[in-house]
Motif scaffolding. Structure first.
Motif, PDB file in Angstrom:
ATOM      1  N   PRO A  49      14.826  20.649 -43.191  1.00 45.27           N
ATOM      2  CA  PRO A  49      15.734  19.488 -43.155  1.00 45.27           C
ATOM      3  C   PRO A  49      15.182  18.269 -42.413  1.00 45.27           C
ATOM      4  O   PRO A  49      15.627  17.152 -42.654  1.00 45.27           O
ATOM      5  CB  PRO A  49      16.980  20.041 -42.451  1.00 45.27           C
ATOM      6  N   LYS A  50      14.221  18.472 -41.519  1.00 50.10           N
ATOM      7  CA  LYS A  50      13.719  17.368 -40.696  1.00 50.10           C
ATOM      8  C   LYS A  50      12.538  16.631 -41.313  1.00 50.10           C
ATOM      9  O   LYS A  50      12.115  15.603 -40.787  1.00 50.10           O
ATOM     10  CB  LYS A  50      13.298  17.896 -39.318  1.00 50.10           C
ATOM     11  N   TYR A  51      11.991  17.157 -42.421  1.00 49.94           N
ATOM     12  CA  TYR A  51      10.703  16.647 -42.894  1.00 49.94           C
ATOM     13  C   TYR A  51      10.768  15.826 -44.187  1.00 49.94           C
ATOM     14  O   TYR A  51       9.727  15.468 -44.722  1.00 49.94           O
ATOM     15  CB  TYR A  51       9.730  17.814 -43.089  1.00 49.94           C
ATOM     16  N   ALA A 105       5.530  35.832 -47.320  1.00 46.90           N
ATOM     17  CA  ALA A 105       4.841  36.096 -46.055  1.00 46.90           C
ATOM     18  C   ALA A 105       5.626  35.559 -44.860  1.00 46.90           C
ATOM     19  O   ALA A 105       5.570  36.127 -43.758  1.00 46.90           O
ATOM     20  CB  ALA A 105       3.447  35.475 -46.074  1.00 46.90           C
ATOM     21  N   THR A 106       6.370  34.474 -45.066  1.00 45.97           N
ATOM     22  CA  THR A 106       7.152  33.878 -43.974  1.00 45.97           C
ATOM     23  C   THR A 106       8.623  34.282 -44.028  1.00 45.97           C
ATOM     24  O   THR A 106       9.431  33.759 -43.266  1.00 45.97           O
ATOM     25  CB  THR A 106       7.048  32.340 -44.017  1.00 45.97           C
ATOM     26  N   GLY A 111      10.130  25.634 -40.657  1.00 45.66           N
ATOM     27  CA  GLY A 111       9.221  25.347 -39.555  1.00 45.66           C
ATOM     28  C   GLY A 111       7.998  24.579 -40.009  1.00 45.66           C
ATOM     29  O   GLY A 111       7.739  24.425 -41.210  1.00 45.66           O
ATOM     30  N   ALA A 112       7.213  24.126 -39.026  1.00 45.93           N
ATOM     31  CA  ALA A 112       6.056  23.284 -39.324  1.00 45.93           C
ATOM     32  C   ALA A 112       4.963  24.033 -40.080  1.00 45.93           C
ATOM     33  O   ALA A 112       4.355  23.494 -41.006  1.00 45.93           O
ATOM     34  CB  ALA A 112       5.499  22.716 -38.007  1.00 45.93           C
ATOM     35  N   GLY A 113       4.697  25.285 -39.685  1.00 44.11           N
ATOM     36  CA  GLY A 113       3.631  26.059 -40.326  1.00 44.11           C
ATOM     37  C   GLY A 113       3.839  26.236 -41.825  1.00 44.11           C
ATOM     38  O   GLY A 113       2.956  25.864 -42.625  1.00 44.11           O
ATOM     39  N   PRO A 114       4.975  26.802 -42.235  1.00 44.12           N
ATOM     40  CA  PRO A 114       5.222  26.946 -43.679  1.00 44.12           C
ATOM     41  C   PRO A 114       5.241  25.613 -44.419  1.00 44.12           C
ATOM     42  O   PRO A 114       4.781  25.529 -45.562  1.00 44.12           O
ATOM     43  CB  PRO A 114       6.604  27.614 -43.732  1.00 44.12           C
ATOM     44  N   ILE A 116       3.484  22.895 -43.681  1.00 47.15           N
ATOM     45  CA  ILE A 116       2.087  22.489 -43.874  1.00 47.15           C
ATOM     46  C   ILE A 116       1.461  23.268 -45.025  1.00 47.15           C
ATOM     47  O   ILE A 116       0.711  22.717 -45.837  1.00 47.15           O
ATOM     48  CB  ILE A 116       1.282  22.692 -42.568  1.00 47.15           C
ATOM     49  N   GLY A 117       1.792  24.552 -45.112  1.00 42.46           N
ATOM     50  CA  GLY A 117       1.296  25.367 -46.224  1.00 42.46           C
ATOM     51  C   GLY A 117       1.765  24.848 -47.573  1.00 42.46           C
ATOM     52  O   GLY A 117       0.980  24.754 -48.525  1.00 42.46           O
ATOM     53  N   ILE A 118       3.042  24.468 -47.650  1.00 45.86           N
ATOM     54  CA  ILE A 118       3.583  23.901 -48.886  1.00 45.86           C
ATOM     55  C   ILE A 118       2.903  22.575 -49.203  1.00 45.86           C
ATOM     56  O   ILE A 118       2.617  22.262 -50.372  1.00 45.86           O
ATOM     57  CB  ILE A 118       5.119  23.716 -48.762  1.00 45.86           C
ATOM     58  N   CYS A 119       2.613  21.784 -48.177  1.00 46.89           N
ATOM     59  CA  CYS A 119       1.931  20.503 -48.392  1.00 46.89           C
ATOM     60  C   CYS A 119       0.526  20.716 -48.957  1.00 46.89           C
ATOM     61  O   CYS A 119       0.077  19.975 -49.829  1.00 46.89           O
ATOM     62  CB  CYS A 119       1.859  19.709 -47.087  1.00 46.89           C
ATOM     63  N   LEU A 120      -0.179  21.733 -48.446  1.00 46.05           N
ATOM     64  CA  LEU A 120      -1.518  22.038 -48.956  1.00 46.05           C
ATOM     65  C   LEU A 120      -1.464  22.469 -50.423  1.00 46.05           C
ATOM     66  O   LEU A 120      -2.326  22.097 -51.228  1.00 46.05           O
ATOM     67  CB  LEU A 120      -2.167  23.134 -48.104  1.00 46.05           C
ATOM     68  N   ILE A 121      -0.436  23.238 -50.768  1.00 43.20           N
ATOM     69  CA  ILE A 121      -0.266  23.645 -52.166  1.00 43.20           C
ATOM     70  C   ILE A 121       0.053  22.434 -53.028  1.00 43.20           C
ATOM     71  O   ILE A 121      -0.429  22.308 -54.161  1.00 43.20           O
ATOM     72  CB  ILE A 121       0.834  24.723 -52.284  1.00 43.20           C
TER      73      ILE A 121
END
Length: 418
Positions: A49-51, A105-106, A111-114, A116-121
């Motif tokens: 929600p924050k991003y 996996a999550t 959160g920030a980690g997942p 960032i992973g979605i952004c890389l995809i």
């Protein structure tokens, strides 16, 4: 000699319908993964929600797509089109699977980690788009206009398909535990299957169709080097012509700069179409339309209406009476679309949801119609290698418009103070 001519004429028509169908599926595969990510925006808005996931993911996607296509367009004459397109669809397939793997996996947590992973995809989707969409439009530009039309219709169909599936899954899982997550995973499972199907169709079916072999052989005879691997896959070996050096004009082709100067208006057409569309869709429609009777269904309905009418617009140029072929007529029609900006602003502020749905539908219809008009008109009159280069160049303008539209959408968001 006459029998050879008759055989060539027969191959020019044989497999036409099958090629149109395959082009439609390949077009679908060129955007189904990215459209799936856009269409499950309500899931990502809940999860992150924050991003501002709708806007951030689009902002990540577009620079990678544009930069990669710019590099590919510059080196277009030396590229192996077969490897390029297969790599594009394979990357789409792997990235779609990774969305599911990351979520599992999550355990569906935010959160920030997942994120960032979605952004890389999302960035991987952009690279895959540059590989597949630019390569396919360039490849089809040296064939028949209806192949490009079918491919572009497939692009729009991916949006309509994902919107329809999203409405179905939302209705099915709305009151169940983790309903949004279940719907999202179904989306990417379907996307992964379609991407794998596209890899198989492009690698083993499309190059063997007689009509495709005819146009690729014709392009090779005109000096195109990008089709050699596809011809080899179809069992056709190119023969080195000893008289090529004696007649250098046979293999001459226009430079990228010459093609750009001759078709600058077509490039600007595509740029203006998409800078307007992406300044409104999907960011503004998903976040800036207020609260209405449809509630959480509202943004989904708007996106679905845009996608469905965009799909319809890809077929309307088949009606010759409304297909715009005049360069001046195209530019006037495209510039007039900028009236959508004040129309959306005042409708969001003062109008009802019915008017917003109407405007969104009209935005999609004109987007699809004008895109096909430009991309089918531009390559006419060019020989194989030039048509291929022009196709890549025009898609570069298209992605430039997408990127600029996303940037304008961000400026709007920043101006609002987030």
């Amino acid at each position: 000699m006459s029998s050879q001519f008759e055989r060539e004429e027969a191959n020019k028509k044989k497999g036409r319908f099958a090629a149109i169908v395959v082009c439609w599926v390949l077009g679908n595969g060129s955007l189904i993964s990215w459209n799936s990510m856009l269409t499950i925006v309500d899931y990502y808005n809940t999860k992150f929600p924050k991003y501002h996931p709708t806007r951030v993911l689009t902002l990540v996607y577009q620079p990678f797509a544009f930069a990669m296509l710019a590099i590919l367009t510059y080196h277009e004459a030396k590229l192996n089109t077969r490897i390029r397109n297969i790599c594009g669809y394979t990357l789409f397939f792997i990235s779609s699977l990774l969305v599911i793997v990351l979520d599992l996996a999550t355990s569906g947590k935010g959160g920030a980690g997942p994120f960032i992973g979605i952004c890389l995809i999302s960035a991987a989707f952009g690279i895959a788009d540059a590989l597949a969409q630019g390569g396919m439009v360039g490849d089809l530009a040296l064939m028949r206009p209806e192949f490009i039309q079918s491919f572009l219709a497939g692009l729009a169909a991916s949006g309509a398909l994902t919107s329809a599936l999203r409405l179905i899954t939302k209705a099915a899982f709305e009151h169940s535990h983790d309903g949004l997550r279940k719907g999202a995973m179904i989306f990417f499972a379907i996307a992964s299957f379609l991407e794998f199907l596209c890899v198989l169709l492009y690698a083993f079916v499309f190059p063997k169709l007689p009509i495709v072999k005819y146009y690729r052989s014709k392009a090779a005879s005109e000096g195109s080097k990008t089709v050699s691997a596809d011809l080899a896959a179809a069992g056709i070996q190119l023969q080195n012509k000893p008289n090529a050096e004696e007649d250098p004009k046979q293999l001459e082709r226009m430079t990228i700069k010459q093609l750009l100067m001759q078709n600058l208006d077509y490039g600007l057409d595509l740029y203006l179409i998409y800078v307007l569309t992406l300044s409104i869709f999907p960011g503004f429609l998903s976040e800036d339309t207020g609260i209405h009777q449809l509630g959480s269904w509202y943004s989904l309905v708007l996106i679905a209406m845009y996608n469905v009418l965009d799909l319809i617009g890809r077929f309307t140029p088949l009606i010759k009476q409304i297909c715009i072929e005049s360069r001046k007529g195209l530019m006037i029609a495209i510039i007039s679309r900028f009236l959508f900006i004040p129309a959306f602003y005042f409708t969001a502020k003062y109008g009802g949801q019915g008017w917003m749905i109407f405007l969104t539908s009209l935005l999609g219809l004109t987007n699809g119609h004008l895109t096909v008009c430009v991309l089918t008109a531009a390559p006419k009159g060019y020989k194989g290698p030039e048509a291929n280069a022009l196709g890549n160049l025009l898609v570069l303008f298209l992605l430039g418009g997408l990127f600029s539209g996303v940037a304008l959408d961000w400026l709007w968001l920043i101006g609002k103070g987030w």
